[in-house]
Design an enzyme around this catalytic site. Structure first.
Site, mmCIF file in Angstrom:
data_model
loop_
_atom_site.group_PDB
_atom_site.id
_atom_site.type_symbol
_atom_site.label_atom_id
_atom_site.label_comp_id
_atom_site.label_asym_id
_atom_site.label_seq_id
_atom_site.Cartn_x
_atom_site.Cartn_y
_atom_site.Cartn_z
ATOM 1 N N ASN A 250 7.785 -28.341 6.579
ATOM 2 C CA ASN A 250 8.119 -28.708 5.189
ATOM 3 C C ASN A 250 9.190 -29.793 5.063
ATOM 4 O OD1 ASN A 250 10.361 -27.339 5.957
ATOM 5 N ND2 ASN A 250 10.310 -25.790 4.352
ATOM 6 N N GLU B 80 16.173 -7.620 28.029
ATOM 7 C CA GLU B 80 16.972 -8.754 28.476
ATOM 8 C C GLU B 80 18.071 -8.188 29.372
ATOM 9 O OE1 GLU B 80 19.785 -10.524 25.869
ATOM 10 O OE2 GLU B 80 19.660 -12.450 26.866
ATOM 11 N N ASP C 219 12.280 -29.991 6.057
ATOM 12 C CA ASP C 219 13.710 -29.703 5.859
ATOM 13 C C ASP C 219 14.510 -29.849 7.163
ATOM 14 O OD1 ASP C 219 12.979 -27.484 7.299
ATOM 15 O OD2 ASP C 219 13.674 -26.007 5.840
ATOM 16 N N ASP D 41 16.784 -7.596 22.904
ATOM 17 C CA ASP D 41 17.910 -8.504 23.086
ATOM 18 C C ASP D 41 19.181 -7.748 23.462
ATOM 19 O OD1 ASP D 41 19.168 -11.236 22.536
ATOM 20 O OD2 ASP D 41 20.378 -9.928 21.267
ATOM 21 N N ASP E 86 8.491 -28.545 12.477
ATOM 22 C CA ASP E 86 8.872 -28.390 11.071
ATOM 23 C C ASP E 86 7.702 -28.824 10.192
ATOM 24 O OD1 ASP E 86 10.100 -28.345 8.607
ATOM 25 O OD2 ASP E 86 11.156 -30.239 8.913
ATOM 26 N N ASP F 219 11.320 -10.720 19.223
ATOM 27 C CA ASP F 219 12.669 -10.368 19.646
ATOM 28 C C ASP F 219 13.142 -9.182 18.814
ATOM 29 O OD1 ASP F 219 15.132 -11.111 21.094
ATOM 30 O OD2 ASP F 219 14.260 -13.123 21.014
ATOM 31 N N ASP G 31 9.508 -24.164 11.538
ATOM 32 C CA ASP G 31 9.132 -23.025 10.695
ATOM 33 C C ASP G 31 7.801 -22.432 11.159
ATOM 34 O OD1 ASP G 31 7.298 -24.918 9.648
ATOM 35 O OD2 ASP G 31 8.786 -25.563 8.178
ATOM 36 N N HIS H 239 16.045 -20.145 25.945
ATOM 37 C CA HIS H 239 16.874 -20.750 24.901
ATOM 38 C C HIS H 239 18.368 -20.573 25.157
ATOM 39 C CE1 HIS H 239 16.824 -16.558 24.105
ATOM 40 N NE2 HIS H 239 17.792 -16.700 23.214
ATOM 41 N N ASP H 240 18.734 -19.779 26.154
ATOM 42 C CA ASP H 240 20.150 -19.585 26.479
ATOM 43 C C ASP H 240 20.578 -20.436 27.669
ATOM 44 O OD1 ASP H 240 20.612 -17.727 24.483
ATOM 45 O OD2 ASP H 240 20.035 -16.033 25.744
HETATM 46 C C1 NOJ Z 1 20.936 -12.886 23.906
HETATM 47 C C2 NOJ Z 1 20.166 -13.969 23.235
HETATM 48 O O1 NOJ Z 1 19.204 -14.470 24.126
HETATM 49 C C3 NOJ Z 1 21.170 -15.013 22.812
HETATM 50 O O2 NOJ Z 1 20.559 -16.174 22.343
HETATM 51 C C4 NOJ Z 1 22.058 -14.409 21.777
HETATM 52 O O3 NOJ Z 1 23.064 -15.338 21.440
HETATM 53 C C5 NOJ Z 1 22.706 -13.133 22.290
HETATM 54 N N1 NOJ Z 1 21.778 -12.263 22.950
HETATM 55 C C6 NOJ Z 1 23.300 -12.363 21.144
HETATM 56 O O4 NOJ Z 1 22.261 -11.821 20.382
#
Ligand code: NOJ
Length: 574
Positions: free
Chosen positions: A52, A283, A54, A229, A50, A127, A58, A349-350
């Site tokens: 700034n 993906e 908040d 995605d 980050d 993405d 960013d 990130h999932d």
């Molecule tokens: C896959 C993405 O990696 C995930 O983070 C997202 O929640 C879902 N697609 C819906 O876009």
């Protein structure tokens, strides 16, 4: 037990090995592509840095860390969505595809970021979230406004006069119901993800044309690729047949890769991808090898690569079978041995954190098991995708209350459990292991307040272990997981055999060790990985006593086939 990890990197040897390897193989490796040889580093912008104050990461924050990113030796950054979004799903609900999310900055910041990356020889992959948009996108606002609106057919609607729509499963909805009633036009719209993520109607050529326009907009800016995605879900069977009971467990088989998906991709390739020097990655790899090949077979002109979820789905709170993991990775390698190309990953990130799911995040094993897993990812065939923070061995968040979580999927499922009288303490235990938020806590830059991520209040709590696990400290330690990551990335870059070489599984039935060779044009590397917190014996039939060690995560790497806890060694065989 000696665990003073890897003083043993004979850099000069690696460099020499790399030079020799390149010289030997440059002309022998057909189909060489930059995106096959790349190491992709994934940045989750909300949690990276980050600038700034908040509390939200960013673009300027990323810019301030470009030298760090460069120092990793990676080639490509994949940036999670940075487009305008109301953030129901942290940017995966896009309300304007040609603008930057306010939290993240401005288009000028984006241009500066791209320039800064290119100046350092780093490529940028964005993405592309077009299975759905946000319900706050202008298209959807128009679409829901009346049944006759020209944008109506941009989405999937079911008029209430037809009765209740056939049940469809939603991944993120509180009721798991993918149809949401909208009284404005007395109709239901479809959303496979949250109710704020209505699915776009890919059967409509206008939608596809819009998407091509968006892609060209970013490609003209000079970006280097797209990560599509949830794209397997884009093409649906819009006759909406009824599904058998219990289909939710296997829903991708009904939802993914339906309809004219390949036609849409070929069109996208013709209209956009083929006109730029960009890479493309889907993906998901479909439901079968045939699906996967059809997506990425170069002759079909669709995408460059796909990533299969099977490997990343194996870890469970109760543990996982290494034999299973080996079988899955071996199977996928064989699928792409002669055509197509795969991505290799275990975390993003999932997912919760790499070391907490696949390694061991207890203090005594965290660093060594992180290094072992990194060695695995960097020595498999296929393009490695590596998630930010894993290079530090960042661990799961350790949240104990639902109030600490931010993820729409985690929160909605909690609410659902509550509604149906589910076992909430059990659910909390489950998400402590697997919630996506585990991988989304702020990047741990240093031991200062908020791990140096922000001067404000972070949007999600910083992991309390940041004083012991952080980049600043690891910079100073040549044996840190961070410096190991740099070395093993370099090893991959220096050895084309690790990119293109044939993969052969050895000691296949060993339940504790994962061992394989990678071979290209007379060069043979042996990779030995112990996935256990105890020493293990191995049976490879190979005498490693005289083999050249290219890298290892112990000071004295194994020379007799016995591996120390979580030991990783890469040998060059004579
Ligand atoms: C896959 C993405 O990696 C995930 O983070 C997202 O929640 C879902 N697609 C819906 O876009």
């Amino acid at each position: 037990m000696k665990r003073a990890c890897i003083l043993f990197t004979i850099t000069t040897v690696c460099i020499l090995a790399g030079v020799v390897c390149h010289a030997q193989n440059a002309n022998d490796t057909t189909g060489r592509k930059w995106w096959k040889e790349a190491v992709v580093y994934q940045i989750y912008p909300r949690s990276f840095k980050d600038n700034n104050g908040d509390g939200i990461g960013d673009l300027k924050g990323i810019i301030s860390k470009l030298d760090y990113i460069k120092s990793l030796g990676i080639d490509v950054v994949w940036l999670n969505p940075i487009y305008s979004s109301p953030n129901d799903d942290n940017g995966y609900d896009v309300s304007d595809y040609r603008n930057i999310m306010k939290d993240f900055g401005t288009m000028d910041d984006f241009d500066a970021l791209l320039k800064g990356m290119h100046a350092r020889g780093i490529k940028l992959v964005m993405d592309l979230v077009v299975n759905h948009s946000s319900d706050e996108h202008e298209w959807f606002k128009q679409s829901r406004s009346s049944r006759n609106n020209p944008y109506r057919e941009y989405y999937h609607w079911w008029n209430a006069e037809q009765g209740t729509p056939p049940y469809r499963y939603s991944l993120f909805d509180v009721n798991h119901d993918a149809w949401r009633y909208d009284s404005l036009t007395n109709a239901y719209y479809l959303h496979y993800f949250s109710r704020k993520q209505p699915d776009l109607n890919w059967e409509n050529p206008r939608v596809r044309n819009e998407v091509h326009g968006i892609m060209k907009f970013w490609a003209d800016k000079g970006i280097d690729g797209f990560r599509l995605d949830a794209f397997q879900f884009a093409a649906k069977d819009t006759t909406f047949p009824a599904f058998p009971r219990g289909f939710e467990k296997n829903f991708t088989q009904y939802y993914a890769m339906q309809g004219n998906l390949h036609g849409y991709l070929q069109e996208m390739n013709r209209e956009v991808l083929s006109k730029y020097n960009v890479m493309s990655v889907a993906e998901g790899a479909g439901n079968t090898f045939e699906d996967a090949h059809n997506l990425v077979d170069a002759n079909r002109n669709e995408l460059n690569m796909a990533y299969a979820f099977e490997g990343a789905d194996i870890a469970k709170p109760e543990g996982y079978s290494l034999l299973h993991l080996k079988q899955v990775f071996t199977k996928w390698d064989s699928a792409f041995a002669s055509k197509g190309w795969l991505s290799v990953f275990l975390a993003n990130h999932d997912q919760a954190r790499l070391v907490s799911r696949y390694g061991n995040d207890k203090p005594e094993f965290r660093a060594v098991s992180s290094k072992m897993l990194t060695t695995f990812l960097m020595t498999m065939r296929g393009t490695p995708y590596y998630y930010n923070g894993d290079e530090l061995g960042m661990t799961n968040a350790g949240f104990t209350t639902i109030d600490d979580y931010r993820d729409v999927q985690t929160l909605n499922e909690y609410q659902r459990q509550k509604n149906i009288g589910g076992d909430l303490p059990k659910y909390l235990q489950r998400i402590a292991f697997e919630s996506r938020d585990n991988g989304r806590t702020p990047f741990q830059w240093n031991g200062d307040k908020n791990a140096g991520f922000t001067t404000g209040t972070p949007w999600i709590k910083v992991n309390s272990n940041y004083k012991t696990i952080n980049a600043a400290q690891q910079e100073k330690d040549r044996n840190s997981t961070l410096n190991y990551f740099r070395r093993v990335v370099k090893l991959r870059k220096d050895n084309l055999a690790l990119v293109y070489g044939k993969y052969t599984l050895l000691d296949a039935q060993n339940p504790d060790a994962y061992i394989y060779t990678r071979e290209l044009d007379g060069k043979k590397l042996l990779i030995m990985l112990n996935f256990r917190d105890k020493p293990v014996d191995t049976q490879t039939g190979i005498d490693v006593s005289k083999a050249n060690v290219l890298i290892g995560n112990y000071e004295h790497p194994s020379k007799d086939g016995k591996l120390l806890p979580y030991e990783a060694v890469v040998y060059e065989l004579k």
